[in-house]
Write a protein that holds these residues in place. Structure first.
Motif, mmCIF file in Angstrom:
data_model
loop_
_atom_site.group_PDB
_atom_site.id
_atom_site.type_symbol
_atom_site.label_atom_id
_atom_site.label_comp_id
_atom_site.label_asym_id
_atom_site.label_seq_id
_atom_site.Cartn_x
_atom_site.Cartn_y
_atom_site.Cartn_z
ATOM 1 N N ASP A 262 0.825 -1.200 0.000
ATOM 2 C CA ASP A 262 0.000 0.000 0.000
ATOM 3 C C ASP A 262 0.866 1.259 0.000
ATOM 4 O O ASP A 262 0.606 2.208 -0.757
ATOM 5 C CB ASP A 262 -0.913 -0.004 1.227
ATOM 6 C CG ASP A 262 -1.799 1.219 1.284
ATOM 7 O OD1 ASP A 262 -2.610 1.403 0.366
ATOM 8 O OD2 ASP A 262 -1.660 2.003 2.248
ATOM 9 N N THR A 266 1.026 3.745 -3.245
ATOM 10 C CA THR A 266 0.642 5.135 -2.992
ATOM 11 C C THR A 266 1.767 6.086 -3.396
ATOM 12 O O THR A 266 1.535 7.140 -4.003
ATOM 13 C CB THR A 266 0.313 5.332 -1.500
ATOM 14 O OG1 THR A 266 -0.815 4.518 -1.156
ATOM 15 C CG2 THR A 266 0.001 6.778 -1.186
ATOM 16 N N TYR A 353 -1.819 10.330 3.573
ATOM 17 C CA TYR A 353 -0.959 9.313 2.959
ATOM 18 C C TYR A 353 -0.619 8.277 4.032
ATOM 19 O O TYR A 353 -0.420 8.608 5.201
ATOM 20 C CB TYR A 353 0.301 9.957 2.375
ATOM 21 C CG TYR A 353 -0.011 10.878 1.220
ATOM 22 C CD1 TYR A 353 0.002 10.415 -0.092
ATOM 23 C CD2 TYR A 353 -0.357 12.209 1.447
ATOM 24 C CE1 TYR A 353 -0.305 11.255 -1.152
ATOM 25 C CE2 TYR A 353 -0.673 13.055 0.395
ATOM 26 C CZ TYR A 353 -0.646 12.569 -0.910
ATOM 27 O OH TYR A 353 -0.969 13.404 -1.954
#
Length: 390
Positions: A262, A266, A353
């Motif tokens: 992830d 990202t 984030y």
């Protein structure tokens, strides 16, 4: 120019996962993206997570004790369970921890070592998520050396009376049942303890900087009186709780890869959208070197995890091999998420984030279910035949 590929595309990961296991992974990913990701930043920031709501949803999804057979459990493959852990931890380690503790620690202990009555009483509601379990092994002074635990169970007129304290217990303050490990006059034994038993009390541990989307607790046993039927009949000695820990460690081998994936995906998307000095951040050599190194770490960790899954599904997985996987996956994952954070610049310190949130969580995952040093010594013992823990 070729179309961009994902890190797992480069390794052809989809081609080594069976259709059945991939279907499980896809279902958990869709659930996690729809139900968990939109709320996880809020849970992390507040330090409060709706455990009962989540447990019911996860039970409906079928992931609680999914790798166990019978009593309402799915009987899924070990690899499918690992992939489910990966998708949950891609959102947050605390959410995967909820599933691990419920299924691989509390439920597994009852499923593996419990009586027929204990299994029929607890496993079906735990699989549905209507009953929540916790696992009481670690104590304030005893983590890596559980044999030193001070919790003690003594006999009294056919009953058992338990006294002691357990700490760093996921879900301890919201659980309906606790699996408690204690010394007795003969050996370490496990006990199934309903948390409404007089003398049982639990509080959540405040001030955490990690696993904030998870309930972490301390509980006290003050003359907790239990009938003889509360004992896990076939768990005698430290091998009982250690076998449970190995089940949970296996989920971590896959789970932390989700956090790393992830963070990396990202970060890749960010570098392609972020322009600096007139071109995308992704177009700079320094950026691509970092992304390439992280992709290599991620893909090789995933391939090792899948190999361990195959070994577990064939009944050949050994504890030292789980240590290999846990050590490698966590080590590589924490390197990746730490590398991602500065690439995101100032944006990387916000909850918009995921990299820094994952990094904080992995500080805990690196420690629990065996520190890095414990797993290194386990591997060293397998290589040399020499015990170096003491």
């Amino acid at each position: 120019m070729p179309s961009p590929q994902t890190p797992f595309d480069l390794f052809g990961i989809d081609g080594v996962i069976s259709e059945t296991d991939a279907a499980v992974q896809d279902a958990v990913r869709k659930f996690a993206e729809a139900k968990l990701r939109p709320r996880v930043a809020e849970w992390y920031e507040s330090g409060e997570v709706p455990v009962r709501e989540l447990a019911a949803q996860l039970g409906e999804l079928g992931v609680l004790g999914m790798h166990l057979d019978g009593y309402g459990c799915q009987g899924a493959s070990a690899t499918a369970y690992g992939l489910a852990c990966l998708e949950l931890e891609a959102v947050d380690s605390g959410l995967r921890t909820l599933v691990s503790v419920q299924g691989s620690l509390a439920m597994y202990a009852i499923w593996k070592w419990g009586s027929s009555e204990q299994k029929s009483t607890w496993l079906p509601p735990m699989a549905r998520g209507t009953a929540i379990g916790c696992f009481g092994l670690t104590e304030p002074e005893f983590g890596s050396d559980p044999a030193g635990m001070r919790t003690f169970a003594r006999r009294d007129n056919g009953d058992w009376v338990l006294n002691g304290t357990k700490k760093w217990i996921t879900n301890g303050s919201v659980a309906d049942v606790a699996i408690v490990w204690a010394h007795t006059d003969d050996a370490i034994r496990g006990f199934v303890v309903p948390t409404d038993t007089p003398g049982f009390s639990a509080v959540s541990i405040p001030g955490k900087l990690s696993l904030r989307a998870s309930v972490t607790s301390e509980f006290v046993l003050d003359d907790v009186r239990l009938p003889d039927s509360a004992v896990l009949p076939t768990a005698i000695g430290l091998g009982g709780p250690l076998a449970c820990l190995n089940e949970a460690r296996f989920g971590i081998v896959f789970g932390v890869i989700g956090a790393a994936r992830d963070s990396l995906e990202t970060t890749i998307a960010y570098t392609m959208a972020r322009e600096i000095f007139g071109k995308p951040l992704a177009a700079y050599q320094a950026t691509q070197l970092k992304l390439s190194n992280m992709t290599l770490k991620l893909g090789t960790a995933m391939l090792l995890a899948l190999q361990l899954g195959r070994l577990k599904d064939s009944g050949k997985l050994r504890p030292e091999q789980i240590s290999l996987g846990k050590l490698n996956s966590v080590r590589e994952a924490i390197d990746i998420v730490r590398e991602c954070r500065p690439i995101l610049g100032a944006n990387g310190i916000t909850l918009d984030y995921s990299a820094l949130r994952h990094a904080c969580n992995l500080e805990s995952v690196m420690t629990y279910e065996g520190t890095a040093e414990i797993h290194q010594l386990t591997i060293g013992r397998a290589l040399t035949g020499q015990q170096a823990f003491r």
